[in-house]
Write an enzyme that holds these catalytic residues in place. Sequence first.
Site, PDB file in Angstrom:
ATOM      1  N   GLU A 293     -33.838 -23.286  25.093  1.00 41.12           N
ATOM      2  CA  GLU A 293     -32.585 -22.712  24.590  1.00 41.12           C
ATOM      3  C   GLU A 293     -31.807 -23.880  24.011  1.00 41.12           C
ATOM      4  O   GLU A 293     -31.543 -24.864  24.696  1.00 41.12           O
ATOM      5  CB  GLU A 293     -31.815 -22.020  25.719  1.00 41.12           C
ATOM      6  CG  GLU A 293     -30.680 -21.133  25.218  1.00 41.12           C
ATOM      7  CD  GLU A 293     -29.349 -21.853  25.205  1.00 41.12           C
ATOM      8  OE1 GLU A 293     -28.884 -22.194  24.087  1.00 41.12           O
ATOM      9  OE2 GLU A 293     -28.780 -22.084  26.270  1.00 41.12           O
ATOM     10  N   CYS A 327     -22.905 -23.031  24.940  1.00 42.23           N
ATOM     11  CA  CYS A 327     -23.819 -22.735  23.828  1.00 42.23           C
ATOM     12  C   CYS A 327     -23.405 -21.459  23.113  1.00 42.23           C
ATOM     13  O   CYS A 327     -23.697 -21.275  21.931  1.00 42.23           O
ATOM     14  CB  CYS A 327     -25.247 -22.586  24.351  1.00 42.23           C
ATOM     15  SG  CYS A 327     -25.861 -24.057  25.178  1.00 42.23           S
TER      16      CYS A 327
END
Length: 541
Positions: A293, A327
């Site tokens: 990720e 994020c």
Amino acid sequence: MSKAISQVPFAQNEPVNSYAPGSAEVKSLIDTYKKMYADSIDIPMVIGGKEVRTDNKVAIHPPHDHQHTVGTFHYGDMSHVEAAINAALAAKKQWNELGWEQRAAIFLKAADLIAGPYRDRINAATMIGQSKNVHQAEIDSACELIDFLRFNVEFMTEIYSEQPISDAGVWNRSEYRPLEGFCFAVTPFNFTAISANLPSCMAMMGNVVVWKPSDKQAYSAQVIMEVFKEAGLPDGVINMIFTDGAETAAKVLAHPEFAGLHFTGSTKVFQGMWKMIGDNIHNYRSYPRIVGETGGKDFVIAHPSADTQAVATALVRGAYEYQGQKCSAASRAYIPQSIWAEVKAAMEEQIATIKVGSVEDPSNFVNAVIDRNSFEKCKGYIDRAQAASDAQVVIGGKCDDSVGYFVYPTVIETTNPHYESIEQEIFGPILTVYVYEDSQWAETLELVDATSPYALTGSVFSQDRYAINEAYKALENAAGNFYINDKPTGAVVGQQPFGGSRASGTNDKAGSKMNLLRWVSARSVKETFVPAKDYKYPYLG
């Protein structure tokens, strides 16, 4: 060997403490924070269950008070990486042979330890080392981590229970083996829960792990290892090292027993590691599993029908909670001309009330960015916007590093849909807004989809269901987590499995069964009760 088919406790999301002013919970946490802040901690690496110290000690400075030192961690070299790999492989056989219920019990105990006696300690460590306020620490290092541990146990049992059908005279079974070799976890500074989940979910499925946490997260990483040890995790199953990233990757990814990478961090680093794996593919015993990720440039797009107060609130929360260092943080917004004045006014009103400062004061909504590099990066974007012909700072823009690395909530408005701050990942409390003509709704959806290489999170605000459906379809591949009339942050384990594609990663969805399936290798077993005694089939007569 187990003599029962066990049912694990039903997983439920951990309740979030409010830490309301004057509450017992906020007093307890701040008291723990102050004590830990005044102490000096010495953080070793943990290899094969042993604390490993070196002559190379690195000081830990809280981002919100960079002149203060709360302790040191011990920095290792490639001999320690080799030792961690060897310790993991030495622990593998006994760990593999342990019944799944025993593994489950360890991580369920870890969850209860964090929910109880370790809650203040792990939250305070996250506040000190990562500059998260009481709420951000609570939803991360306490609640999300507890949820990962409990839900992953439930997901594990669901995986093991998935079995094939059997025809007459045979019994078909599926066995979910751990990967052959050792796994490598590389984790970021911004979420304590992610840092604990990446190595622990692999270990839960029977794997052994070399774990390299971020140097910026060393304090809470130490608490994670304390919890795992008290929960009964055997020595060598998870080995924690603090070493040079590039050198460690080269050594680990060249090892023939390397079996899997679980990564959260930058796209550039992940792509570099993927290339290393490709270059070494002929050396491995098995094809490694690669899960990553890698960030995002997350969007909010509002339709002319959107509720302006809801849009403003989502932008303030989505862009500035944890200083935009999620994020999933809202970092680009597309607002129609007809409502921009109202949205901007509402944002100005809310941002004017935001307090910026140390995490020790729970009333501070915004705290420090992680380090000087981050501070300078954010300041650079603000300075260039103030001097640009196609952009302007319309809210905020203040930066102050005299005590801590404080960047105040900032809004940049641009007339250029490809201006640098609307395309590039910043990882700070800076939101860039592009104001579009109301008649350009469909074209703006295309712009949102095409502007960024990332595809992590995004949201649409509208009171018009046709418009929502249009955005839902047009942005199908633009976000792995898509929100309707909500901010693009705050995914909850078991409710919104998290992950994106394109340059945002492999979309293997942390907080779901999908992720755990990456860390097992299935074996199909067919047992025939009465085997054939003649090769001839009926068609042969």
